[in-house]
Design a protein around this motif. Structure first.
Motif, PDB file in Angstrom:
ATOM      1  N   VAL A  12     -37.714 -46.016 -12.211  1.00  0.00           N
ATOM      2  CA  VAL A  12     -37.694 -45.806 -10.757  1.00  0.00           C
ATOM      3  C   VAL A  12     -38.992 -46.306 -10.132  1.00  0.00           C
ATOM      4  CG1 VAL A  12     -37.730 -44.028  -8.960  1.00  0.00           C
ATOM      5  CG2 VAL A  12     -36.025 -43.924 -10.778  1.00  0.00           C
ATOM      6  N   ILE A  13     -40.124 -45.944 -10.723  1.00  0.00           N
ATOM      7  CA  ILE A  13     -41.418 -46.376 -10.176  1.00  0.00           C
ATOM      8  C   ILE A  13     -41.532 -47.895 -10.223  1.00  0.00           C
ATOM      9  CG2 ILE A  13     -43.913 -46.319 -10.570  1.00  0.00           C
ATOM     10  CD1 ILE A  13     -43.478 -43.396 -11.572  1.00  0.00           C
ATOM     11  N   GLY A  14     -41.131 -48.512 -11.331  1.00  0.00           N
ATOM     12  CA  GLY A  14     -41.213 -49.968 -11.448  1.00  0.00           C
ATOM     13  C   GLY A  14     -40.304 -50.695 -10.478  1.00  0.00           C
ATOM     14  N   LEU A  15     -39.096 -50.169 -10.284  1.00  0.00           N
ATOM     15  CA  LEU A  15     -38.156 -50.839  -9.372  1.00  0.00           C
ATOM     16  C   LEU A  15     -38.528 -50.618  -7.903  1.00  0.00           C
ATOM     17  CD1 LEU A  15     -34.829 -50.266 -11.306  1.00  0.00           C
ATOM     18  CD2 LEU A  15     -36.253 -52.321 -11.205  1.00  0.00           C
ATOM     19  N   VAL A  16     -39.089 -49.465  -7.583  1.00  0.00           N
ATOM     20  CA  VAL A  16     -39.582 -49.253  -6.217  1.00  0.00           C
ATOM     21  C   VAL A  16     -40.751 -50.194  -5.944  1.00  0.00           C
ATOM     22  CG1 VAL A  16     -40.786 -47.600  -4.718  1.00  0.00           C
ATOM     23  CG2 VAL A  16     -38.741 -46.887  -5.951  1.00  0.00           C
ATOM     24  N   SER A  17     -41.617 -50.354  -6.930  1.00  0.00           N
ATOM     25  CA  SER A  17     -42.725 -51.303  -6.788  1.00  0.00           C
ATOM     26  C   SER A  17     -42.203 -52.724  -6.580  1.00  0.00           C
ATOM     27  CB  SER A  17     -43.622 -51.248  -8.021  1.00  0.00           C
ATOM     28  OG  SER A  17     -44.642 -52.205  -7.948  1.00  0.00           O
ATOM     29  N   LEU A  18     -41.180 -53.104  -7.341  1.00  0.00           N
ATOM     30  CA  LEU A  18     -40.551 -54.416  -7.161  1.00  0.00           C
ATOM     31  C   LEU A  18     -40.040 -54.579  -5.737  1.00  0.00           C
ATOM     32  CD1 LEU A  18     -39.218 -57.102  -8.110  1.00  0.00           C
ATOM     33  CD2 LEU A  18     -37.276 -55.713  -8.836  1.00  0.00           C
ATOM     34  N   ALA A  19     -39.346 -53.578  -5.220  1.00  0.00           N
ATOM     35  CA  ALA A  19     -38.775 -53.663  -3.873  1.00  0.00           C
ATOM     36  C   ALA A  19     -39.870 -53.780  -2.817  1.00  0.00           C
ATOM     37  CB  ALA A  19     -37.900 -52.446  -3.600  1.00  0.00           C
ATOM     38  N   VAL A  20     -40.907 -52.975  -2.939  1.00  0.00           N
ATOM     39  CA  VAL A  20     -41.999 -53.005  -1.957  1.00  0.00           C
ATOM     40  C   VAL A  20     -42.687 -54.364  -1.970  1.00  0.00           C
ATOM     41  CG1 VAL A  20     -44.294 -52.055  -1.473  1.00  0.00           C
ATOM     42  CG2 VAL A  20     -42.389 -50.514  -1.958  1.00  0.00           C
ATOM     43  N   CYS A  21     -42.986 -54.865  -3.156  1.00  0.00           N
ATOM     44  CA  CYS A  21     -43.693 -56.148  -3.265  1.00  0.00           C
ATOM     45  C   CYS A  21     -42.804 -57.324  -2.856  1.00  0.00           C
ATOM     46  CB  CYS A  21     -44.227 -56.334  -4.666  1.00  0.00           C
ATOM     47  SG  CYS A  21     -45.458 -55.112  -5.141  1.00  0.00           S
ATOM     48  N   ALA A  22     -41.522 -57.261  -3.196  1.00  0.00           N
ATOM     49  CA  ALA A  22     -40.606 -58.332  -2.789  1.00  0.00           C
ATOM     50  C   ALA A  22     -40.455 -58.368  -1.279  1.00  0.00           C
ATOM     51  CB  ALA A  22     -39.251 -58.144  -3.462  1.00  0.00           C
ATOM     52  N   LEU A  23     -40.387 -57.201  -0.658  1.00  0.00           N
ATOM     53  CA  LEU A  23     -40.304 -57.152   0.804  1.00  0.00           C
ATOM     54  C   LEU A  23     -41.561 -57.741   1.430  1.00  0.00           C
ATOM     55  CD1 LEU A  23     -38.653 -56.231   3.243  1.00  0.00           C
ATOM     56  CD2 LEU A  23     -39.827 -54.035   3.087  1.00  0.00           C
ATOM     57  N   ALA A  24     -42.709 -57.446   0.850  1.00  0.00           N
ATOM     58  CA  ALA A  24     -43.957 -58.021   1.361  1.00  0.00           C
ATOM     59  C   ALA A  24     -43.972 -59.540   1.179  1.00  0.00           C
ATOM     60  CB  ALA A  24     -45.154 -57.387   0.665  1.00  0.00           C
ATOM     61  N   THR A  25     -43.374 -60.031   0.103  1.00  0.00           N
ATOM     62  CA  THR A  25     -43.299 -61.480  -0.111  1.00  0.00           C
ATOM     63  C   THR A  25     -42.393 -62.126   0.938  1.00  0.00           C
ATOM     64  OG1 THR A  25     -43.631 -61.202  -2.481  1.00  0.00           O
ATOM     65  CG2 THR A  25     -42.685 -63.282  -1.761  1.00  0.00           C
ATOM     66  N   ILE A  26     -41.264 -61.490   1.203  1.00  0.00           N
ATOM     67  CA  ILE A  26     -40.299 -62.042   2.160  1.00  0.00           C
ATOM     68  C   ILE A  26     -40.873 -62.089   3.564  1.00  0.00           C
ATOM     69  CG2 ILE A  26     -38.076 -61.576   3.280  1.00  0.00           C
ATOM     70  CD1 ILE A  26     -37.142 -60.499   0.512  1.00  0.00           C
ATOM     71  N   THR A  27     -41.645 -61.087   3.926  1.00  0.00           N
ATOM     72  CA  THR A  27     -42.204 -61.054   5.281  1.00  0.00           C
ATOM     73  C   THR A  27     -43.428 -61.948   5.434  1.00  0.00           C
ATOM     74  OG1 THR A  27     -43.498 -59.080   4.758  1.00  0.00           O
ATOM     75  CG2 THR A  27     -41.321 -58.747   5.743  1.00  0.00           C
ATOM     76  N   ARG A  28     -43.787 -62.652   4.354  1.00  0.00           N
ATOM     77  CA  ARG A  28     -44.869 -63.639   4.364  1.00  0.00           C
ATOM     78  C   ARG A  28     -46.210 -63.066   4.803  1.00  0.00           C
ATOM     79  NH1 ARG A  28     -42.407 -69.397   5.748  1.00  0.00           N
ATOM     80  NH2 ARG A  28     -40.426 -69.103   4.727  1.00  0.00           N
ATOM     81  N   ARG A  29     -46.525 -61.937   4.234  1.00  0.00           N
ATOM     82  CA  ARG A  29     -47.817 -61.338   4.531  1.00  0.00           C
ATOM     83  C   ARG A  29     -48.739 -61.495   3.327  1.00  0.00           C
ATOM     84  NH1 ARG A  29     -46.500 -55.407   6.485  1.00  0.00           N
ATOM     85  NH2 ARG A  29     -46.068 -55.309   4.281  1.00  0.00           N
ATOM     86  N   HIS A  30     -50.022 -61.321   3.577  1.00  0.00           N
ATOM     87  CA  HIS A  30     -50.971 -61.274   2.464  1.00  0.00           C
ATOM     88  C   HIS A  30     -50.719 -59.988   1.681  1.00  0.00           C
ATOM     89  CE1 HIS A  30     -53.231 -58.168   4.602  1.00  0.00           C
ATOM     90  NE2 HIS A  30     -53.023 -58.915   5.688  1.00  0.00           N
ATOM     91  N   PRO A  31     -51.334 -59.808   0.535  1.00  0.00           N
ATOM     92  CA  PRO A  31     -51.066 -58.592  -0.237  1.00  0.00           C
ATOM     93  C   PRO A  31     -51.349 -57.346   0.604  1.00  0.00           C
ATOM     94  CG  PRO A  31     -52.373 -60.099  -1.536  1.00  0.00           C
ATOM     95  CD  PRO A  31     -52.270 -60.676  -0.165  1.00  0.00           C
ATOM     96  N   ALA A  32     -50.309 -56.634   0.897  1.00  0.00           N
ATOM     97  CA  ALA A  32     -50.427 -55.449   1.738  1.00  0.00           C
ATOM     98  C   ALA A  32     -50.898 -54.260   0.902  1.00  0.00           C
ATOM     99  CB  ALA A  32     -49.078 -55.138   2.378  1.00  0.00           C
ATOM    100  N   ASP A  33     -51.418 -53.252   1.594  1.00  0.00           N
ATOM    101  CA  ASP A  33     -51.834 -52.037   0.899  1.00  0.00           C
ATOM    102  C   ASP A  33     -50.657 -51.404   0.169  1.00  0.00           C
ATOM    103  OD1 ASP A  33     -54.406 -52.355   1.815  1.00  0.00           O
ATOM    104  OD2 ASP A  33     -54.183 -50.953   3.491  1.00  0.00           O
ATOM    105  N   SER A  34     -49.475 -51.478   0.759  1.00  0.00           N
ATOM    106  CA  SER A  34     -48.302 -50.879   0.120  1.00  0.00           C
ATOM    107  C   SER A  34     -47.998 -51.552  -1.220  1.00  0.00           C
ATOM    108  CB  SER A  34     -47.085 -50.966   1.044  1.00  0.00           C
ATOM    109  OG  SER A  34     -46.813 -52.312   1.374  1.00  0.00           O
TER     110      SER A  34
END
Length: 123
Positions: A12-34
Motif C-alpha cells: 500500500v505504501i509503495g503503490l501510494v508513493s507510485l501514484a503521488v509521484c506519477a501524478l507529479a510527473t504528469i503535472t510537469r512539476r519539479h520534485p514536489a514535497d509530496s
C-alpha cells in the motif's frame, strides 16, 4: 507463500508513493514535497521492516531461504529510496518525479521476494 500484513502494508505504501509521484510527473512539476515525503515513507517502512525482521529472526523464527539473500534484499531495499531522493535533489526536472515513482514499486517487488525467502514457496 504467505503474504502477511507486512507485505500488504508495504504494498500500500509503495503503490501510494507510485501514484503521488506519477501524478507529479504528469503535472510537469519539479520534485514536489509530496513526492519526496512519499518516498521517505517507503524508506521508513523498510527501516521498520528491517528491525522487525531482525527481532523475529533473533527470537528464533528461521528463514526458509538463505539468510545472506534475505538480508541482501533488505539492504538493497534500504538503498533504493535514498538513491532516488539523491537523484531528485540533483535533477530538478519533472523526470526526477518519475525516478521517485519507481522507488515504491521496486521496494514492493523486493518485499515479495523477501516474503518468499522468509516463508518458502508453500508457507
Amino acid at each position: 507463500m504467505i503474504l502477511d500484513a507486512w507485505f500488504w502494508s508495504g504494498a500500500v505504501i509503495g503503490l501510494v508513493s507510485l501514484a503521488v509521484c506519477a501524478l507529479a510527473t504528469i503535472t510537469r512539476r519539479h520534485p514536489a514535497d509530496s513526492s519526496i515525503v512519499s518516498v521517505a515513507a517507503v524508506e521508513l517502512f523498510v527501516l521498520v521492516y528491517a528491525v522487525a525482521a531482525a527481532v523475529r529472526q533473533l527470537s528464533g523464527t528461521s528463514l526458509n531461504g538463505p539468510g545472506w539473500e534475505f538480508w541482501g534484499y533488505v539492504l538493497t531495499a534500504l538503498l533504493v529510496p535514498p538513491i532516488a531522493l539523491a537523484w531528485a535533489v540533483t535533477d530538478k526536472t519533472r523526470w526526477s518525479n518519475l525516478v521517485l515513482a519507481v522507488a515504491g514499486p521496486t521496494v514492493v517487488v523486493m518485499l515479495h521476494r523477501m516474503q518468499y525467502i522468509w516463508f518458502g514457496p508453500w508457507g
